[in-house]
Design a protein around this motif. Structure first.
Motif, PDB file in Angstrom:
ATOM      1  N   ALA A 290       0.822  -1.316   0.040  1.00 36.62           N
ATOM      2  CA  ALA A 290      -0.042   0.063  -0.058  1.00 36.62           C
ATOM      3  C   ALA A 290       1.025   1.236   0.038  1.00 36.62           C
ATOM      4  O   ALA A 290       0.502   2.223  -0.686  1.00 36.62           O
ATOM      5  CB  ALA A 290      -1.016   0.227   1.189  1.00 36.62           C
ATOM      6  N   ALA A 294       1.354   4.105  -3.013  1.00 34.83           N
ATOM      7  CA  ALA A 294       0.847   5.232  -2.826  1.00 34.83           C
ATOM      8  C   ALA A 294       1.899   6.455  -3.810  1.00 34.83           C
ATOM      9  O   ALA A 294       1.382   7.380  -4.206  1.00 34.83           O
ATOM     10  CB  ALA A 294       0.870   5.656  -1.281  1.00 34.83           C
ATOM     11  N   ILE A 305      -4.325  10.933  -0.010  1.00 39.33           N
ATOM     12  CA  ILE A 305      -4.203   9.447   0.076  1.00 39.33           C
ATOM     13  C   ILE A 305      -3.797   9.221   1.813  1.00 39.33           C
ATOM     14  O   ILE A 305      -2.888   9.471   2.141  1.00 39.33           O
ATOM     15  CB  ILE A 305      -2.962   8.800  -0.738  1.00 39.33           C
ATOM     16  CG1 ILE A 305      -3.003   9.259  -2.202  1.00 39.33           C
ATOM     17  CG2 ILE A 305      -2.990   7.364  -0.421  1.00 39.33           C
ATOM     18  CD1 ILE A 305      -2.133   8.649  -3.205  1.00 39.33           C
ATOM     19  N   GLU A 306      -4.934   8.471   2.191  1.00 41.71           N
ATOM     20  CA  GLU A 306      -4.772   7.765   3.397  1.00 41.71           C
ATOM     21  C   GLU A 306      -4.666   6.449   3.576  1.00 41.71           C
ATOM     22  O   GLU A 306      -5.134   5.635   2.658  1.00 41.71           O
ATOM     23  CB  GLU A 306      -6.034   8.080   4.233  1.00 41.71           C
ATOM     24  CG  GLU A 306      -6.489   9.694   4.463  1.00 41.71           C
ATOM     25  CD  GLU A 306      -5.828  10.519   5.142  1.00 41.71           C
ATOM     26  OE1 GLU A 306      -5.865  10.164   6.646  1.00 41.71           O
ATOM     27  OE2 GLU A 306      -4.865  11.455   5.158  1.00 41.71           O
ATOM     28  N   THR A 307      -3.568   5.899   4.545  1.00 41.99           N
ATOM     29  CA  THR A 307      -3.344   4.589   4.483  1.00 41.99           C
ATOM     30  C   THR A 307      -3.608   3.914   5.877  1.00 41.99           C
ATOM     31  O   THR A 307      -3.307   4.471   6.899  1.00 41.99           O
ATOM     32  CB  THR A 307      -1.832   4.392   4.130  1.00 41.99           C
ATOM     33  OG1 THR A 307      -1.553   4.965   3.017  1.00 41.99           O
ATOM     34  CG2 THR A 307      -1.387   2.921   4.189  1.00 41.99           C
ATOM     35  N   ASN A 342      -5.415   1.748   0.846  1.00 42.65           N
ATOM     36  CA  ASN A 342      -5.394   3.100   0.592  1.00 42.65           C
ATOM     37  C   ASN A 342      -6.592   3.808   0.144  1.00 42.65           C
ATOM     38  O   ASN A 342      -7.365   2.992  -0.454  1.00 42.65           O
ATOM     39  CB  ASN A 342      -4.212   3.323  -0.639  1.00 42.65           C
ATOM     40  CG  ASN A 342      -2.912   3.072  -0.322  1.00 42.65           C
ATOM     41  OD1 ASN A 342      -2.317   3.445   0.831  1.00 42.65           O
ATOM     42  ND2 ASN A 342      -2.011   2.880  -1.364  1.00 42.65           N
ATOM     43  N   VAL A 344      -8.229   6.922  -1.625  1.00 42.72           N
ATOM     44  CA  VAL A 344      -7.280   7.695  -2.441  1.00 42.72           C
ATOM     45  C   VAL A 344      -8.694   8.897  -2.771  1.00 42.72           C
ATOM     46  O   VAL A 344      -9.653   8.378  -3.551  1.00 42.72           O
ATOM     47  CB  VAL A 344      -6.935   7.411  -3.634  1.00 42.72           C
ATOM     48  CG1 VAL A 344      -6.186   8.431  -4.692  1.00 42.72           C
ATOM     49  CG2 VAL A 344      -5.755   6.239  -3.419  1.00 42.72           C
ATOM     50  N   VAL A 446      -0.157   9.073   3.919  1.00 43.89           N
ATOM     51  CA  VAL A 446       1.075   8.721   3.044  1.00 43.89           C
ATOM     52  C   VAL A 446       1.625   9.795   2.144  1.00 43.89           C
ATOM     53  O   VAL A 446       2.470   9.596   1.739  1.00 43.89           O
ATOM     54  CB  VAL A 446       0.726   7.136   2.407  1.00 43.89           C
ATOM     55  CG1 VAL A 446      -0.464   7.441   1.498  1.00 43.89           C
ATOM     56  CG2 VAL A 446       1.934   6.455   1.818  1.00 43.89           C
ATOM     57  N   ASP A 447       0.312  10.395   1.655  1.00 43.40           N
ATOM     58  CA  ASP A 447       0.933  11.444   0.619  1.00 43.40           C
ATOM     59  C   ASP A 447       2.038  12.290   0.902  1.00 43.40           C
ATOM     60  O   ASP A 447       2.639  13.162   0.415  1.00 43.40           O
ATOM     61  CB  ASP A 447      -0.421  12.097  -0.065  1.00 43.40           C
ATOM     62  CG  ASP A 447      -1.124  12.713   1.010  1.00 43.40           C
ATOM     63  OD1 ASP A 447      -1.069  12.306   2.297  1.00 43.40           O
ATOM     64  OD2 ASP A 447      -2.271  13.348   0.751  1.00 43.40           O
TER      65      ASP A 447
END
Length: 564
Positions: A290, A294, A305-307, A342, A344, A446-447
């Protein structure tokens, strides 16, 4: 010494009462409440002050500058959401959230809002929503975090790669300085800033000249000492104080954690609510995939983007939120379980543009076979998107809903590294925690290269204190190695002791700034930096003040089990 300080503080409070219109509470019950925040610490203040208006704070700051009260300590507090003890003190707490919580104006045409420091983010956004506007960035604590607290920690969260941090949206500040003067600050044109401060007091003119000089003559040190991160550094942001075009004192105040003055009012930029949004939910065989994916997905310019790792996802499956989001994470027909996801988010000005953006994104996913993706679903519209994000916001709470005495502890909670190194960094981070045999869940932005992780420890066990120290030291080394920082989102607070490591040659410059505003170290001392004028003062170490676990250990196991 402590007794003498308590006597002086009491004298200060008694003298303050004659000209103060708010409330002062010295009761044991209230002091206990304000001895904790969202961190592992428990630090008992001597009094809680609730100013009714700005004039009350002016009175406080004038009195505290009197020679006989130069040992009195003041610490501002908002919603108490800090994870690093930013607003904890053994002195006096100034709580602006009770009375100074008004939205003063909203200018829809100019997209500006003027608010008092005690306004809560969700309170502001509920009012702004009537005009199709909102205040960024997004926080998981948005229903209790105050704007003053966000400014003081330069808070950021989801979508920060697009929206930035809080300081990107602050245009003007009103701050009460030690001595009682009001500093009205904003970005000034570099070539004409001296003409723009002619109406300021002699003290403020000198202050501006001094901080301009610090920035101007130390440009090489500043450029070489501050890591290059899109989140920048919380606390006296010297790189943004002076550039080729602007001289902006707000760069110092945003993220200063109440160590330079008490922020009472702010003018903010607000944004139009994106009209068309969707959320793509991608499942992976493992968390590392993941993270790696990203980096590639960021090239498609998503809003965020959240993980989330498998620990959080599996806990969510047993939570009340799951029935709203289960359809977005189908795994009953998969040969392998989903171990990382992820989230998005895409947005666009029109529905046609959004659908084209989605089509291009899905085409990339179908053509790119470098990473195995187990599932791809789309959440459309505000309701569906909010359901998924509700699960993400509950991540910390979900991790805390485990059996036994161990609980997730926020002491290495929001590290940040350049996003291109995040996957490798997290692999090393996980190896460190696995070596200690700790349970943990991971999620984050993560971004932006920001990771949220709270290792599970029983802080009633005295061995946990040593483990916490050891892990923190290793994470400091690890984060520094990857060009990151220990505090990417939630401020320094009681982790400020590591500031000299990350700031290097620039740390003495921070000390100069602190001395200009607070020469006797009375404003939230031990955080961010110590005054250069007081060589004996020092930053508070990670474990130098009491922890909640220290008090919990005083309760017998029998009583603890009966209570639980």
């Amino acid at each position: 010494m402590k007794q003498d300080l308590a006597i002086i503080t009491q004298q200060f409070i008694e003298q303050l009462q004659s000209s103060f219109e708010g409330e002062i509470d010295c009761s044991e019950a209230t002091r206990q409440v304000f001895s904790t925040d969202n961190s592992i610490y428990q630090y008992h203040p001597q009094a809680i002050i609730y100013p009714k208006h700005q004039h009350d704070i002016e009175v406080i700051m004038r009195l505290v500058s009197e020679p006989q009260y130069q040992s009195v300590v003041l610490t501002a507090r908002g919603g108490g959401t800090g994870t690093n003890g930013q607003s904890l003190t053994n002195g006096i707490v100034i709580d602006v959230s009770r009375h100074m919580n008004k939205i003063l104006s909203i200018n829809v045409q100019q997209k500006k809002a003027i608010v008092q420091a005690g306004v809560v983010k969700d309170q502001l956004n509920a009012e702004l929503k009537k005009y199709g506007l909102f205040f960024a960035p997004e926080l998981s604590t948005s229903n209790r975090a105050t704007i003053g607290g966000m400014i003081n920690t330069d808070a950021s969260g989801q979508g920060s790669c697009r929206y930035g941090k809080t300081h990107h949206h602050v245009t003007r500040l009103s701050t009460v300085l030690r001595g009682g003067e009001i500093l009205h600050s904003q970005a000034l044109k570099r070539e004409s800033w001296q003409q723009q401060i002619l109406d300021k007091t002699p003290f403020q003119k000198n202050l501006y000249h001094q901080i301009f000089t610090v920035a101007k003559i130390n440009q090489d040190i500043i450029k070489n000492s501050f890591p290059s991160l899109n989140r920048s550094l919380t606390g006296y942001d010297l790189p943004n104080l002076l550039d080729d075009e602007y001289f902006n004192p707000n760069a110092l105040l945003c993220g200063s954690e109440g160590t330079l003055g008490i922020i009472v009012e702010a003018e903010l930029n607000v944004l139009e609510i994106p009209k068309y949004r969707l959320l793509i939910n991608i499942g992976y065989t493992n968390f590392q995939d993941a993270l790696k994916d990203a980096k590639v997905l960021m090239q498609h310019k998503p809003l965020s983007i959240e993980t989330i790792d498998s620990k959080v996802l599996n806990l969510a499956k047993n939570d009340i939120v799951w029935h709203n989001v289960a359809k977005f994470f189908p795994d009953n027909h998969l040969e392998k379980p989903i171990e990382g996801i992820n989230l998005v988010e895409l947005d666009a000005a029109t529905e046609i543009e959004l659908r084209q953006h989605l089509e291009d994104f899905l085409q990339h996913l179908s053509q790119d076979r470098q990473i195995e993706r187990l599932s791809t679903t789309v959440a459309w519209g505000e309701t569906e998107i909010n359901h998924v994000y509700a699960m993400r916001k509950r991540a910390v709470g979900l991790l805390g809903n485990v059996e036994g005495e161990k609980r997730p502890q926020p002491f290495v909670e929001d590290t940040a590294v350049p996003p291109e190194y995040l996957a490798e960094y997290i692999a090393d981070f996980r190896q460190l925690l696995d070596h200690h045999g700790l349970e943990y869940g991971m999620f984050g932005h993560v971004d932006a290269g920001v990771l949220h992780v709270r290792p599970a420890l029983d802080m009633k066990d005295h061995r946990s204190l040593q483990m916490m120290r050891s892990i923190t030291e290793k994470v400091v080394e690890l984060t520094h190695h990857y060009g990151g920082v220990l505090w990417g989102e939630h401020g320094k607070g009681l982790r400020s002791g590591y500031a000299p490591i990350f700031f290097g040659q620039a740390y003495p410059l921070l000390q100069q700034i602190k001395a200009l505003f607070d020469p006797f170290n009375q404003l939230n001392p031990g955080k961010i930096a110590t005054p250069a004028t007081l060589p004996t003062s020092k930053l508070i170490g990670l474990t130098e003040i009491p922890l909640r676990g220290d008090y919990d250990r005083q309760i017998s196991k029998i009583d603890w089990n009966n209570f639980g």
